[in-house]
Design an enzyme around this catalytic site. Sequence first.
Site, PDB file in Angstrom:
ATOM      1  N   GLY A  12      10.586 -29.383   9.584  1.00  0.00           N
ATOM      2  CA  GLY A  12      11.620 -28.796  10.430  1.00  0.00           C
ATOM      3  C   GLY A  12      12.469 -29.844  11.084  1.00  0.00           C
ATOM      4  N   CYS A  13      12.983 -30.777  10.299  1.00  0.00           N
ATOM      5  CA  CYS A  13      13.811 -31.847  10.877  1.00  0.00           C
ATOM      6  C   CYS A  13      15.073 -31.267  11.509  1.00  0.00           C
ATOM      7  CB  CYS A  13      14.247 -32.828   9.798  1.00  0.00           C
ATOM      8  SG  CYS A  13      12.892 -33.721   9.041  1.00  0.00           S
ATOM      9  N   ALA A  14      15.752 -32.095  12.301  1.00  0.00           N
ATOM     10  CA  ALA A  14      17.029 -31.722  12.889  1.00  0.00           C
ATOM     11  C   ALA A  14      18.101 -32.696  12.430  1.00  0.00           C
ATOM     12  CB  ALA A  14      16.930 -31.765  14.413  1.00  0.00           C
ATOM     13  N   ARG A  41      12.328 -29.558  16.668  1.00  0.00           N
ATOM     14  CA  ARG A  41      12.392 -29.735  15.221  1.00  0.00           C
ATOM     15  C   ARG A  41      11.850 -31.099  14.783  1.00  0.00           C
ATOM     16  NH1 ARG A  41      15.806 -25.657  13.204  1.00  0.00           N
ATOM     17  NH2 ARG A  41      15.631 -26.600  11.167  1.00  0.00           N
TER      18      ARG A  41
END
Lengths: 363, 244
Positions: A12-14, A41
Amino acid sequence: MLREKYERVPSGCAVSGIMDRSGRRFSGNDIIQSIALMRERSNGLGGGFAAYGIYPEYKDHYAFHMFYDDEQARETSERFLNEHFNIAEAGPIPNTKVSSINNEPIIWRYFALPKEEKLTSSGLSSDEFVAQCVINLNKRIDGAFVVSSGKNMGAFKGVGYPEDIGEFYQLYNYEGYMWTAHGRFPTNTPGWWGGAHPFTLLDLSVVHNGELSSYGANRHYLNEFGYECTMQTDTEVVAYLLDLFVRRQGMPLETACKIMAPPMWDEIERMPDGNKAFYTALRAVYGKAMMNGPFSIIVAFNNVMLALNDRIKLRPLVAAEKGDVLYVSSEESAIVEICANPDRIWAPRAGEPVIGVLEGVKV
Amino acid sequence: MKVIDANAMHYQQLNALLKQAAASGEDDIRVLNVRGQRYIGDGMRGNLTITVEGIPGNDMAAFMDGPMIVVKGNTQDAVGNTMNAGKVVINGHAGDTIGYAMRGGTIFVRDDVGYRVGIHMKEYEDKIPAIVVGGKAGDFFGEYMAGGILILLGIGLQADESVVGNYCGTGMHGGVIYIRGEVDKYRLGKEADMQSIDDKDQKVLRMYIEQFAEYFDYDAEDILNGTFTKLVPFGKRPYGKLYS
């Protein structure tokens, strides 16, 4: 660099990006505030920024940002740099002690121009010469890592939450017209200083949320053109693919996007004849450069910001405009956090690039 | 009425305050300056209304079991994830995977929605979830749908726009999708069968569209005057024999 121990965790990177298309420069505060809003994230194993227009006093020099494990790596690298470049200025990149940021490598910066005689004897353009030097440095010098190598830009990254990395590098002291940022939640690869995003080559930088299941095919394709993938991550192929198509082959950016995220076959089947032939050829010729798997990426070059989604939108992406400023981000709230009333805010369709171009520049 | 200013507040604190207020008997809670706080109203029960001003973060109303949430603005992804009962009214657009695995309650969205809305919705006896969308939807609308009702109205659609994206109803094996206006056959997943609507469908549409019109100030008759396309699954167990 220290390869950190990691556990497999849900991803869940940003990502976030801001570009003032008029070229007006602004501090790193906005991009830090935007990426910080999406703290959930990330997991503190990687954060980074790319900043453009920050070195006007050296705008024609290549700015090398370097990580070194130890003094020996620095000495070996500087010998290499001095042999190939005239260095106008060198020194550590200023930073502030932040309690959550530890085990940082030795971080240096060089403003350099290729030596005339080296360029002549190599027969290469200066960009190609620098690109090859970067690949050589990363591959041959143990404990040295090129963080970025473009003109009038720089990447600032490390292991930590992005807002802490931004403070560590004192990004509020820089002014640029285009900024991108990444908060990392590593899934398939370790969290280490070099492995944080952005990944760069020359002035091209990539931040990426997702994973490329096509990494093997993409990497193999790039090998045929002399690119070595050395960073234990899928994301670097995005940088090399765009470098190959746009810089080396002079392909229009939109076409490169359609290679990386092409229309589905059934969609091509419904196209008018001319388009059908074009997209069929594109998929046939560049099949190994197609990026499969979930991704939303933001790519920046000196004059362009590009945001692109995978073909079936398995990662989020939102875009907005306010006057000359273009925003792209993983979440709408991270845009509204720094721009309360955008003129327009929208979710780009899967595979449909959002492209911001600096005023007066032709892409 | 209880007012909470969520400006720069972490989502854990905000959700703790919401649950405290509900536990102390508040039935009308207003949350101001929301920007990206996740999980608002998650797992909350009872008969109360939460009004959200701003942009709530992902997974709002997940596992919610009764309350009503009114959002004065847009929402992000996964609103109503596995929601069990209650109502969500969104005065703007919404992101991807709205109503993910939803099993009861109703979501009303005034404008457009993103990809995979209604993915894996399901129903059981009288628990029939529904999502009503005023604008258009992205690809994979009703993907793997196992039950419930999706209504897509296409209000304000431009001439060059499609009300729904591709792969609509892919993997569908239960429930029903109603789309106002024409839908090209190629946009349907191979599990979705296009049918004309009957009197029973008209009744269902009227019930939901009258509520939609009331929330967002539309004339229900205008909307109901349009032609509707109905999508249902060809079979209840499309993959029943896959491993037999």
